[in-house]
Design an enzyme around this catalytic site. Structure first.
Site: not given
Lengths: 404, 404
Positions: A153, A179, A190, A275, A399, A404
Site C-alpha cells: 500500500t 507489507k 501484522t 511511513e 498521513n 490512506s
C-alpha cells in the site's frame, strides 16, 4: 523514506506453493494489486489475525475458512481494506472467494481472502472478478517478486526473506513476503505476511509455532501504535520436500529458529519502511520482573511522540527517554538502580544523567540510522525487545495529505 | 499555532495572595522566567502532582514541604525543569527555597519550589538567587498577568481564568493561571497551574476538592500522551473574604462548581495552545460499563497518530476513528450497537459506515476548529470526556528542531 538497503532477496521457490499477480485497477490503474496464492493439496496452513474488535470482513471470513479445514487458495487485494463495511463487506469478501473457487474448481470455503488499503469504502468486486483469470494464469513457483509488489500500500519497497537449511541431511526452504508501513502496532500479527516452507508439518504444530513466533517478531514492532483492522500472517507448509518436522524431533528447534528468523526479517523490514521513517530503533528492556512490565517500558518509549521526534532530529534528548520510562506505569521503580543506554553509552544512572556522559557521545549514537535504546530495570531476569521508527515531518505529510 | 482567541481574562485580585515576577535569564536573557507567589498566614493550600516515577526534584520537595504544614511562598522558574538531575538537583531546589526564605524571613520548608523547561540540565541557581529580590519587590495582588507570562515554556500565549460568585449573599473570587504545551498527558495534575480563592476552606476539604476536580479537568487533557516529570497544580484558599465554605454547607456545590469551571478553562487553554495545534478536539464516550473502559476508548482515539494527522488535514477519515475504537482493548464490544458521531453527524453504525452518511457532512464538521468526536458504546451508563489536539507538521518541527 526508508531505512537501510531496499534489495529483495533471491527467493527460494517452495514446491507446492505458487503465486500469481495481476492488475485489477482497484485504486490505481495499471499497478499490481491482486495476488492469488495456490497451495498443494497436502499443505498445512496456520494463521494469526488482528485483535482489533473492528476486524475487517476478509479477516472474519479467513478465520472461518481456515477453521473449516483445507484451504487451497489465498486471495489478496490491495487498495481497499474492505473494513468497516458491514454486511455488504462480508458479502463482497464471500463473492470474491466464490468467484475464484469457480475459476479453479474448488469450494468457496477453500479460499482465504485478505484485503489491505483504505478503510470504509466498498470493495470494487467487479474489477477483482475481471482480473482473477489473469492472476490464476500467472501462477508460478517463481511468482514471489511480483507478489511482494502486489500486496503493497503506502510501502516504498517490497519486503521479502528467504532461506534454505539442511535438516537431517535433507534440504528445506522457507520464503516469505510482507507489507505494511502505517497503522502498525500488530496485536497477534501484522498487516499482511505470507511465509511458505516445503517442510512437512502437522497443522496443529504449525499453528502453535506461528503463534509463538509471531509473538516475538510481528507483535514486537510498532510504527504509530495503531493496530490495524486487517492484520494477517499466514504460514504454509507444503510438505513437498518430504522432510517431516515436528516438536520433539531433533531438528525441530533448527527449523523453528529458521522460521523465526524469516518472520523477524519480514517484521523488521516493515519497520524499516515505516511511513516517513529515517531511523530503525531497537528498544531493549532487561532486568524486568515479567514480560508485561518490560513491554510497558518498551512501548512507552516506542510510542512517545517526544522521543520519536528527538530520534528524527538525531537529538540525544535523553530526558525524554527518562520521562517515558517514568510514566510507563511500573510500580516502585528503583530509580537509583535503573540505567538507560543509547547504544553502548550510559546516559542515565543514579536517578539522573550519567556522570561520564557527554553530549558528543550521545550525538555519535543518534547520528546512526540503526539505534539501540537499552533500559536496565534491575528488578528481575526478564528481557523484551521491540522495534520502531522515528516520527518525521514526512509521517505527518503522508498521513495528512493522502487518504490512506 | 493555537486554537481560538488568545485573550487573557481580567483577573479578579485575590486578597491574601500576591504575585511577583522577574527576569533571571535562566534560558533566554530578558524574558520573565521567575515567579514568586506569597500566601497569607491564614491560607489553606492543596496540591496535586505528577505520577511520573522520575518526578523532578522540585516536585519531591514541594510534596514534602506541603506535608510539613504551613507553606507561605510558591517559587516557580521556567527554562529548566530540574528533572533527571539526581542528588545535585535536590540540593539546588533546596538552595532556592532557603534563599527565598532568607529574603522574606521564613523557614525553607515554607517555600514550595516548581520548575519547568528542559529536562536533565543543572539548574542555574546563581541566576535565580540574583533575581529573587526583584521578584519579591514586585509582589502585588495585581501580579497575575505578569505571572501568567513568567511560567510559560513553549506556550505561544499566557493562560488564565477568573470568576467571582456570590455565596450566601457574599462575594468570593477565584483566579488562576496555567502553562504547558507539550509533554502533556497529566496523570494527577498537569504541567503547572496555580489557582487562588479568597474563600475560607479547611486544608483537608481543599485537598479533597482539588483531587476530585483535577481528575475531571487536568487529568482529562492530552496533547502527546507524554506525562511530564514536573506536573503540579496548586489550589490556595486565603480566607480573606471571610466566606467559609465546607462540604455539607448549602453553598459548597456552587463553590466547587466554580472552582471546577476555572480549572477546566485552564486545562482546556493548555490544549488550545498545544504544540502545533490547529484543532481543539473533545472526545466524549458514553454508554460505558465503567470509567476505565470509557477512558480506554477516549485515549485510544486521542493518542492515535493516524486520527490526529487526519484532524490536522481536516479529513473526515472516519475509518481511523473506527480502528482506534476497535483496538482500545474493550472486551466483547457490540459492533452492531456501537455508534460514532463527528459533531452531530453519525458516521458509524451497524458495524460500518452509517447509511445516511455523506463525505460532505463529515467534511463540514472537520473544517471547524472545535471538533467533537462522540462514541456511544451502548453497554452501560458511564460517560467520560477528554480533550486533545491534532498532530501537525509544526508539532514535529517544534519538537525536532529545538531542544525542549
Amino acid at each position: 523514506m526508508a531505512v537501510g538497503p531496499a534489495t529483495l532477496p533471491t527467493f527460494e521457490p517452495i514446491s507446492g506453493f505458487r503465486l500469481g499477480t495481476a492488475s485489477a485497477g482497484i485504486k490505481t490503474p495499471g499497478r499490481l494489486d491482486l495476488v492469488v496464492m495456490e497451495l498443494s493439496e497436502t499443505a498445512s496452513v496456520a494463521g494469526v489475525f488482528t485483535r482489533n474488535a473492528f476486524c475487517a470482513a476478509p479477516v472474519t471470513l479467513s478465520k472461518k475458512h481456515l477453521a473449516a479445514g483445507q484451504p487451497r487458495y489465498l486471495l489478496t487485494n490491495t487498495g481497499n481494506a474492505n473494513a468497516g463495511t458491514g454486511a455488504e463487506g462480508m458479502a463482497d469478501a464471500s463473492g470474491c472467494c466464490a468467484k475464484l473457487a469457480e475459476l479453479v474448481g474448488m469450494k468457496p470455503e477453500q479460499v482465504l481472502p485478505f484485503s489491505t488499503g483504505v478503510i470504509g469504502e466498498k470493495l470494487p468486486v467487479e474489477r477483482i472478478y475481471a482480473a482473477l483469470p489473469a492472476a490464476v494464469e500467472a501462477l508460478s513457483e517463481n511468482g514471489w517478486e511480483d507478489a511482494a509488489s502486489g500486496i503493497l500500500t503506502t510501502d516504498t519497497r517490497p519486503k521479502g526473506a528467504s532461506c534454505s537449511l539442511e535438516l537431517n541431511g535433507q534440504a528445506v526452504c522457507i520464503s516469505g513476503i510482507s507489507k505494511g508501513a502505517g497503522m502498525i502496532r500488530p496485536n497477534m500479527a501484522t498487516m499482511l505476511a505470507y511465509v511458505a516452507t516445503d517442510a512437512k508439518v502437522e497443522q496443529a504444530d504449525l499453528q502453535a509455532l506461528l503463534s509463538e513466533v509471531a509473538e516475538r517478531t510481528f507483535n514486537r514492532v510498532t510504527i504509530d501504535g495503531d493496530t490495524s483492522t486487517n492484520d494477517s500472517c499466514m504460514l504454509v507448509a507444503t510438505g513437498a520436500s518430504g522432510v517431516a518436522c515436528a516438536p520433539g524431533h531433533p531438528e525441530w528447534d533448527q527449523f523453528a529458529e529458521a522460521v523465526e528468523s524469516v518472520l523477524r526479517e519480514l517484521a523488521q523490514a516493515i519497520v524499516r519502511d515505516g511511513e516517513g521513517a529515517t531511523k530503525f530503533v531497537s528498544i531493549e528492556v532487561n532486568g524486568a520482573l515479567d514480560s508485561a512490565e518490560a513491554l510497558k517500558v518498551a512501548y512507552a518509549i516506542a510510542h512517545s511522540p517526544l522521543v520519536k521526534t528527538a530520534l528524527f532530529a538525531s537529538d540525544p534528548n535523553w530526558g525524554r527517554i527518562l520521562a517515558a520510562v517514568g510514566y510507563a506505569g511500573v510500580e516502585q521503580l528503583d530509580l537509583e538502580a535503573l540505567k538507560i543506554f543509547l547504544g553502548d553509552v550510559c546516559i542515565v544512572e543514579n536517578g539522573g544523567r550519567a556522570a561520564d556522559y557527554t553530549e558528543e557521545q550521545g550525538q555519535a549514537v543518534m547520528n546512526q540510522e540503526d539505534i539501540l535504546i537499552r533500559v536496565e530495570l534491575a528488578r528481575g531476569e526478564v528481557s523484551e525487545t521491540v522495534w520502531t521508527t522515528d516520527l518525521s515531518k514526512d509521517y505527518v505529510t503522508i498521513n495528512a495529505d493522502y487518504r490512506s
